[in-house]
Each structure stands twice: as C-alpha cells, then as structure tokens.
Design a protein around this motif. Structure first.
Motif, PDB file in Angstrom:
ATOM      1  N   ASN A  58     107.635  10.519   1.273  1.00  0.00           N
ATOM      2  CA  ASN A  58     108.214  10.555   0.097  1.00  0.00           C
ATOM      3  C   ASN A  58     108.485   9.214  -0.262  1.00  0.00           C
ATOM      4  O   ASN A  58     108.308   8.869  -1.421  1.00  0.00           O
ATOM      5  CB  ASN A  58     109.431  11.468   0.000  1.00  0.00           C
ATOM      6  N   HIS A  59     109.205   8.533   0.819  1.00  0.00           N
ATOM      7  CA  HIS A  59     109.524   6.961   0.670  1.00  0.00           C
ATOM      8  C   HIS A  59     108.303   6.192   0.237  1.00  0.00           C
ATOM      9  O   HIS A  59     108.255   5.158  -0.334  1.00  0.00           O
ATOM     10  CB  HIS A  59     110.119   6.478   2.082  1.00  0.00           C
ATOM     11  N   LEU A  60     107.077   6.394   1.241  1.00  0.00           N
ATOM     12  CA  LEU A  60     105.883   5.739   0.990  1.00  0.00           C
ATOM     13  C   LEU A  60     105.345   5.983  -0.339  1.00  0.00           C
ATOM     14  O   LEU A  60     104.884   5.084  -1.112  1.00  0.00           O
ATOM     15  CB  LEU A  60     104.984   5.918   1.990  1.00  0.00           C
ATOM     16  N   PHE A  61     105.431   7.020  -0.994  1.00  0.00           N
ATOM     17  CA  PHE A  61     105.063   7.386  -2.322  1.00  0.00           C
ATOM     18  C   PHE A  61     105.831   6.484  -3.499  1.00  0.00           C
ATOM     19  O   PHE A  61     105.166   6.113  -4.344  1.00  0.00           O
ATOM     20  CB  PHE A  61     105.206   9.099  -2.432  1.00  0.00           C
ATOM     21  N   GLU A  62     107.232   6.408  -3.055  1.00  0.00           N
ATOM     22  CA  GLU A  62     107.862   5.842  -4.036  1.00  0.00           C
ATOM     23  C   GLU A  62     107.699   4.113  -4.095  1.00  0.00           C
ATOM     24  O   GLU A  62     107.591   3.662  -4.917  1.00  0.00           O
ATOM     25  CB  GLU A  62     109.483   6.014  -3.688  1.00  0.00           C
ATOM     26  N   ASP A  63     107.419   3.826  -2.711  1.00  0.00           N
ATOM     27  CA  ASP A  63     107.009   2.371  -2.360  1.00  0.00           C
ATOM     28  C   ASP A  63     105.563   2.098  -3.117  1.00  0.00           C
ATOM     29  O   ASP A  63     105.623   0.889  -3.643  1.00  0.00           O
ATOM     30  CB  ASP A  63     106.798   2.215  -0.850  1.00  0.00           C
ATOM     31  N   ILE A  64     104.780   3.031  -3.180  1.00  0.00           N
ATOM     32  CA  ILE A  64     103.390   2.740  -3.686  1.00  0.00           C
ATOM     33  C   ILE A  64     103.787   2.653  -5.286  1.00  0.00           C
ATOM     34  O   ILE A  64     103.142   1.975  -5.925  1.00  0.00           O
ATOM     35  CB  ILE A  64     102.534   3.829  -3.615  1.00  0.00           C
ATOM     36  N   ASP A  65     104.409   3.457  -5.808  1.00  0.00           N
ATOM     37  CA  ASP A  65     104.754   3.780  -7.772  1.00  0.00           C
ATOM     38  C   ASP A  65     105.431   2.348  -7.880  1.00  0.00           C
ATOM     39  O   ASP A  65     105.009   1.724  -8.750  1.00  0.00           O
ATOM     40  CB  ASP A  65     105.726   4.827  -7.652  1.00  0.00           C
ATOM     41  N   SER A  66     106.343   1.867  -7.111  1.00  0.00           N
ATOM     42  CA  SER A  66     107.002   0.698  -7.554  1.00  0.00           C
ATOM     43  C   SER A  66     106.409  -0.678  -7.189  1.00  0.00           C
ATOM     44  O   SER A  66     106.434  -1.463  -7.962  1.00  0.00           O
ATOM     45  CB  SER A  66     108.479   0.692  -6.725  1.00  0.00           C
ATOM     46  N   GLY A  67     105.652  -0.477  -6.193  1.00  0.00           N
ATOM     47  CA  GLY A  67     104.880  -1.944  -5.575  1.00  0.00           C
ATOM     48  C   GLY A  67     103.980  -1.916  -6.943  1.00  0.00           C
ATOM     49  O   GLY A  67     103.628  -3.306  -7.417  1.00  0.00           O
TER      50      GLY A  67
END
Length: 289
Positions: free
Chosen positions: A67-76
């Motif tokens: 979930n953290h990586l998915f959020e990192d993808i979206d924000s990045g």
C-alpha cells in the motif's frame, strides 16, 4: 490332582509375580510410546500454528508495504512527471501498471532475477517508443521509483540477483573510470551543469546564473565536460546539450544516490577549511594548465 497348598507354593508365586511384572513393564513401554507420539503430534501442531502465525504476520507486513509503494507511485508520478503533455494520461497509466506489477513482487517469499529483468526491459521498450525530447524526465522518475522498490526487496532479503551473489569487477579499469567518469563530474559546478541540461538545452548565460561563474572560469568547466564527451554545443556561441554518454553517467549517479537513501550520507558542506582550500588550489592549478 494338586492340592491347594501345592498351587500356592513359592515357585508358583514367583512365576506369577514375574508374569505380572512383565505385563506391567510392557504396559509402561506402550504408555511411553503413546506419550512420545502425543508429544510429537503436539509439537508438530504447535509448529504449524507458529508457522501460520508468522506467515500471517508476513502477509500483513507485505500488504502494508505494498500500500505504501502504491501511494509512492501515485505521488511520485504526479509530482515529477512533465505537467503539460498530451500523452501524460496515457503514460501515467502505463507507468502505474508497470510499477504496481513490480511492487506486487514484494508479497512473495522469493523474487527471481527474471521478474525484475522483465520489468526493466518493459520500461526500456516504453522508453524507445517515447515521442518527445522531454519524455526522459518522466522515465527518469519511473526508473528511480523502480530502483527504490528493488532496493526495498533487497533489504527484505527476498531478492538478490546473480551479479550481486558474485560480483564480477575484474573488467573495471581504474584509469578509464577515473578519467572518463569520475573526474569530469567530481566538481560541483560541472555536476550542476550536467544536471541542468539533462532534459533541456541551456545557454552560456544560463549556466553563469546557475553556477555563479563568469567568463573564463565557466568556460573552463564547459570545455572539460565537452572534452570528456558529456555535453556538446550546437554551434559556435550556441546552446549546450547533454550527450548519450553524459545522460547515462547522470542516470547512473542518480541510481547510486537512490540506492544509498537508507544509509547515512556524508554532508559535503561539513568539509574542513583545509579541504576547501585544497580543492580551491586544485581548481586554480587545473585552470592554469
């Protein structure tokens, strides 16, 4: 016919006692075997429960990281992709799908090298189809996110590629690495210049404003980068642009920097006055030569 006294003779009683002792011993042995079997079953059951509990914890931890990586993808992607581009929505969907697929590997007990290599190849295939000059900015961000994911898998000890298991550095030529890669970018102004032309061309005056250098001082660093094949000038008095070699070196530095984010980095601003003086004398010597 034997009398009652004969049946109760000491010999008969001894034989009867021996038989009873033998039966008791056999029963005890059987009970001991049953006790050991029950103990093994209980130990096996406890181990299964423990393994199941550990697996549940691992899955919960992996899902939280995912979930953290998915959020990192979206924000990045939202923050660092080119803002105004007709292909942005299409590229964002393609990048998100690729990065989420790679991030999903984190839920596995073991990640094989082929899975990571395949995802890297997909990114290179997308890069080859890029229609615009500024596309490299978006691909650089995707590459950085991919590196962060792979580094996380390494830290979890679920991924180690073949080269990492037994690195082959015998082909590394020290003199070439120093003269062709490290020495040209070892100066902070030259590295800033190289970074500035990563996605767009820059003029001499733009570099002067960026670095604070003037005239011959700035020209010295530009010539150093051009002689090393990292940048080139369109024509005399024209703008400067990065070469393929320059971009690959810059991209390599970016990947190294990203991979070291989990480790303390030395702050270059903490250099002693003696070191600063030494660097200044070195630069002046280079310019004189």
């Amino acid at each position: 016919m034997k009398s009652g006294s004969e049946n109760g003779s000491p010999e008969a009683l001894t034989i009867s006692d021996d038989l009873e002792l033998g039966e008791v011993k056999a029963i005890r042995e059987k009970l001991s075997e049953m006790h050991n079997d029950i103990k093994k079953v209980m130990e096996f059951t406890s181990r299964l429960r423990l393994e199941a509990a550990i697996e549940r914890s691992r899955q919960e931890y992996s899902n939280a990281l995912l979930n953290h990586l998915f959020e990192d993808i979206d924000s990045g992607l939202e923050q660092n992709m080119v803002k105004k581009c007709p292909e942005k929505q299409k590229c964002t969907s393609a990048f998100t799908a690729l990065l989420q697929q790679n991030a999903g590997l984190i839920t596995k007990n073991r990640v094989d090298d082929k899975s990571i290599s395949d995802n890297r190849k997909k990114l290179e295939e997308l890069r080859c189809e890029a229609p615009y000059n500024k596309c490299e900015k978006c691909f650089s961000e995707v590459s950085s996110l991919l590196v962060k994911q792979v580094n996380l898998m390494r830290s979890m000890r679920i991924y180690t590629n073949n080269q990492e298991q037994k690195p082959n550095i015998s082909a590394l030529k020290t003199s070439v690495v120093m003269s062709e890669i490290l020495e040209p970018v070892s100066n902070p102004q030259r590295l800033e210049i190289l970074r500035a032309v990563a996605f767009e061309m820059k003029s001499f005056s733009a570099f002067s404003e960026l670095t604070g250098l003037r005239g011959g001082n700035l020209l010295f660093h530009l010539q150093k980068l051009m002689e090393s094949g990292l940048i080139l000038q369109q024509h005399e008095r024209g703008d400067y642009m990065i070469t393929e070699k320059g971009f690959k070196i810059l991209q390599g530095l970016n990947e190294i920097y990203s991979s070291l984010q989990n480790y303390p980095l030395q702050n270059s601003s903490k250099q002693t006055p003696e070191k600063n003086d030494l660097m200044e004398r070195k630069e002046k010597t280079e310019m004189t030569i």
